[in-house]
Design a protein around this motif. Structure first.
Motif, PDB file in Angstrom:
ATOM      1  N   ASP A 149      11.790 -98.692-107.847  1.00  0.00           N
ATOM      2  CA  ASP A 149      11.310 -98.906-109.211  1.00  0.00           C
ATOM      3  C   ASP A 149      12.302 -99.805-109.950  1.00  0.00           C
ATOM      4  N   THR A 150      11.868-101.018-110.275  1.00  0.00           N
ATOM      5  CA  THR A 150      12.755-101.972-110.934  1.00  0.00           C
ATOM      6  C   THR A 150      12.573-101.988-112.460  1.00  0.00           C
ATOM      7  N   SER A 151      11.851-101.009-112.987  1.00  0.00           N
ATOM      8  CA  SER A 151      11.666-100.969-114.438  1.00  0.00           C
ATOM      9  C   SER A 151      12.937-100.522-115.160  1.00  0.00           C
ATOM     10  N   LYS A 152      13.878 -99.935-114.407  1.00  0.00           N
ATOM     11  CA  LYS A 152      15.176 -99.549-114.953  1.00  0.00           C
ATOM     12  C   LYS A 152      16.265-100.123-114.045  1.00  0.00           C
ATOM     13  N   PRO A 153      17.427-100.476-114.610  1.00  0.00           N
ATOM     14  CA  PRO A 153      18.518-100.969-113.775  1.00  0.00           C
ATOM     15  C   PRO A 153      18.915 -99.931-112.724  1.00  0.00           C
ATOM     16  N   PHE A 154      19.402-100.419-111.573  1.00  0.00           N
ATOM     17  CA  PHE A 154      19.852 -99.517-110.519  1.00  0.00           C
ATOM     18  C   PHE A 154      21.008-100.145-109.747  1.00  0.00           C
ATOM     19  N   TYR A 155      21.789 -99.290-109.098  1.00  0.00           N
ATOM     20  CA  TYR A 155      22.895 -99.728-108.251  1.00  0.00           C
ATOM     21  C   TYR A 155      22.467 -99.679-106.792  1.00  0.00           C
ATOM     22  N   PHE A 156      23.035-100.618-106.016  1.00  0.00           N
ATOM     23  CA  PHE A 156      22.771-100.653-104.582  1.00  0.00           C
ATOM     24  C   PHE A 156      24.080-100.962-103.872  1.00  0.00           C
ATOM     25  N   LEU A 157      24.435-100.118-102.904  1.00  0.00           N
ATOM     26  CA  LEU A 157      25.684-100.254-102.163  1.00  0.00           C
ATOM     27  C   LEU A 157      25.401-100.603-100.712  1.00  0.00           C
ATOM     28  N   LYS A 158      26.053-101.656-100.225  1.00  0.00           N
ATOM     29  CA  LYS A 158      26.075-101.945 -98.786  1.00  0.00           C
ATOM     30  C   LYS A 158      27.354-101.299 -98.256  1.00  0.00           C
ATOM     31  N   ASN A 159      27.192-100.436 -97.284  1.00  0.00           N
ATOM     32  CA  ASN A 159      28.284 -99.602 -96.808  1.00  0.00           C
ATOM     33  C   ASN A 159      28.450 -99.765 -95.296  1.00  0.00           C
ATOM     34  N   SER A 160      29.686 -99.796 -94.845  1.00  0.00           N
ATOM     35  CA  SER A 160      29.978 -99.783 -93.416  1.00  0.00           C
ATOM     36  C   SER A 160      30.445 -98.383 -93.024  1.00  0.00           C
ATOM     37  N   THR A 161      29.902 -97.870 -91.949  1.00  0.00           N
ATOM     38  CA  THR A 161      30.278 -96.515 -91.533  1.00  0.00           C
ATOM     39  C   THR A 161      31.585 -96.492 -90.741  1.00  0.00           C
ATOM     40  N   THR A 162      32.165 -97.661 -90.462  1.00  0.00           N
ATOM     41  CA  THR A 162      33.389 -97.702 -89.654  1.00  0.00           C
ATOM     42  C   THR A 162      34.598 -98.249 -90.399  1.00  0.00           C
ATOM     43  N   CYS A 163      34.433 -98.616 -91.650  1.00  0.00           N
ATOM     44  CA  CYS A 163      35.504 -99.249 -92.420  1.00  0.00           C
ATOM     45  C   CYS A 163      36.077 -98.271 -93.443  1.00  0.00           C
ATOM     46  N   PRO A 164      37.391 -98.076 -93.448  1.00  0.00           N
ATOM     47  CA  PRO A 164      37.995 -97.163 -94.422  1.00  0.00           C
ATOM     48  C   PRO A 164      37.794 -97.606 -95.873  1.00  0.00           C
ATOM     49  N   ILE A 165      37.782 -98.911 -96.128  1.00  0.00           N
ATOM     50  CA  ILE A 165      37.548 -99.393 -97.492  1.00  0.00           C
ATOM     51  C   ILE A 165      36.133 -99.019 -97.916  1.00  0.00           C
ATOM     52  N   SER A 166      35.177 -99.169 -97.005  1.00  0.00           N
ATOM     53  CA  SER A 166      33.799 -98.765 -97.297  1.00  0.00           C
ATOM     54  C   SER A 166      33.710 -97.272 -97.548  1.00  0.00           C
ATOM     55  N   GLY A 167      34.447 -96.505 -96.781  1.00  0.00           N
ATOM     56  CA  GLY A 167      34.454 -95.057 -96.975  1.00  0.00           C
ATOM     57  C   GLY A 167      34.926 -94.688 -98.373  1.00  0.00           C
ATOM     58  N   SER A 168      35.957 -95.360 -98.828  1.00  0.00           N
ATOM     59  CA  SER A 168      36.473 -95.113-100.171  1.00  0.00           C
ATOM     60  C   SER A 168      35.454 -95.534-101.230  1.00  0.00           C
TER      61      SER A 168
ATOM     62  N   GLN B  10      25.592-100.961 -90.275  1.00  0.00           N
ATOM     63  CA  GLN B  10      25.401-100.825 -88.831  1.00  0.00           C
ATOM     64  C   GLN B  10      23.984-100.399 -88.480  1.00  0.00           C
ATOM     65  N   GLU B  11      23.357 -99.643 -89.353  1.00  0.00           N
ATOM     66  CA  GLU B  11      22.008 -99.132 -89.094  1.00  0.00           C
ATOM     67  C   GLU B  11      20.918-100.055 -89.628  1.00  0.00           C
ATOM     68  N   SER B  12      21.255-100.879 -90.612  1.00  0.00           N
ATOM     69  CA  SER B  12      20.239-101.669 -91.305  1.00  0.00           C
ATOM     70  C   SER B  12      20.695-103.107 -91.527  1.00  0.00           C
ATOM     71  N   ARG B  13      21.226-103.721 -90.483  1.00  0.00           N
ATOM     72  CA  ARG B  13      21.739-105.093 -90.601  1.00  0.00           C
ATOM     73  C   ARG B  13      20.655-106.079 -91.041  1.00  0.00           C
ATOM     74  N   PRO B  14      19.413-105.986 -90.509  1.00  0.00           N
ATOM     75  CA  PRO B  14      18.385-106.915 -90.983  1.00  0.00           C
ATOM     76  C   PRO B  14      18.131-106.802 -92.492  1.00  0.00           C
ATOM     77  N   LEU B  15      18.121-105.590 -93.019  1.00  0.00           N
ATOM     78  CA  LEU B  15      17.934-105.402 -94.457  1.00  0.00           C
ATOM     79  C   LEU B  15      19.115-105.990 -95.225  1.00  0.00           C
ATOM     80  N   SER B  16      20.313-105.735 -94.758  1.00  0.00           N
ATOM     81  CA  SER B  16      21.501-106.272 -95.402  1.00  0.00           C
ATOM     82  C   SER B  16      21.435-107.796 -95.453  1.00  0.00           C
ATOM     83  N   ASN B  17      21.075-108.409 -94.340  1.00  0.00           N
ATOM     84  CA  ASN B  17      20.961-109.869 -94.284  1.00  0.00           C
ATOM     85  C   ASN B  17      19.865-110.382 -95.208  1.00  0.00           C
TER      86      ASN B  17
END
Length: 108
Positions: A14-33, A56-63
């Protein structure tokens, strides 16, 4: 926080309200933080929608997000969407609870 794994799921947000979206890596400590910071923010601000993907699970979506919105892929990477527009993005150690709080006061 809701996990998104496909372009169809992403486009159904739903784009009628602002939202946050995070791209996260499951193997990177910075991503974990970054994930922990965003997760804590989401728990404290349940009125604001927060979504994420694991690269790692959704690379096509990330791209596809990188291509569609013209923002070079990084991980971790945080976006603030307002409608169909990216109004803010940042990455790595800049993804903090305080940064989300500040962005929310400015844009939401």
């Amino acid at each position: 926080m809701k996990k998104i794994t496909s372009w169809d799921e992403f486009k159904s947000i739903d784009t009628s309200k602002p939202f946050y979206f995070l791209k996260n890596s499951t193997t990177c400590p910075i991503s974990g933080s970054a994930y922990e910071e965003v997760e804590k923010f989401a728990k404290d601000h349940q009125d604001i929608s927060v979504y994420y993907l694991n690269v790692q699970e959704s690379r096509p979506l990330s791209n596809q997000i990188a291509e569609e919105y013209g923002v070079k892929h990084e991980s971790p990477q945080l976006f603030l969407f307002n409608g169909d527009q990216v109004v803010f993005h940042d990455s790595h150690w800049n993804i903090t609870y305080d940064k989300l709080d500040q962005l929310t006061k400015q844009h939401i």
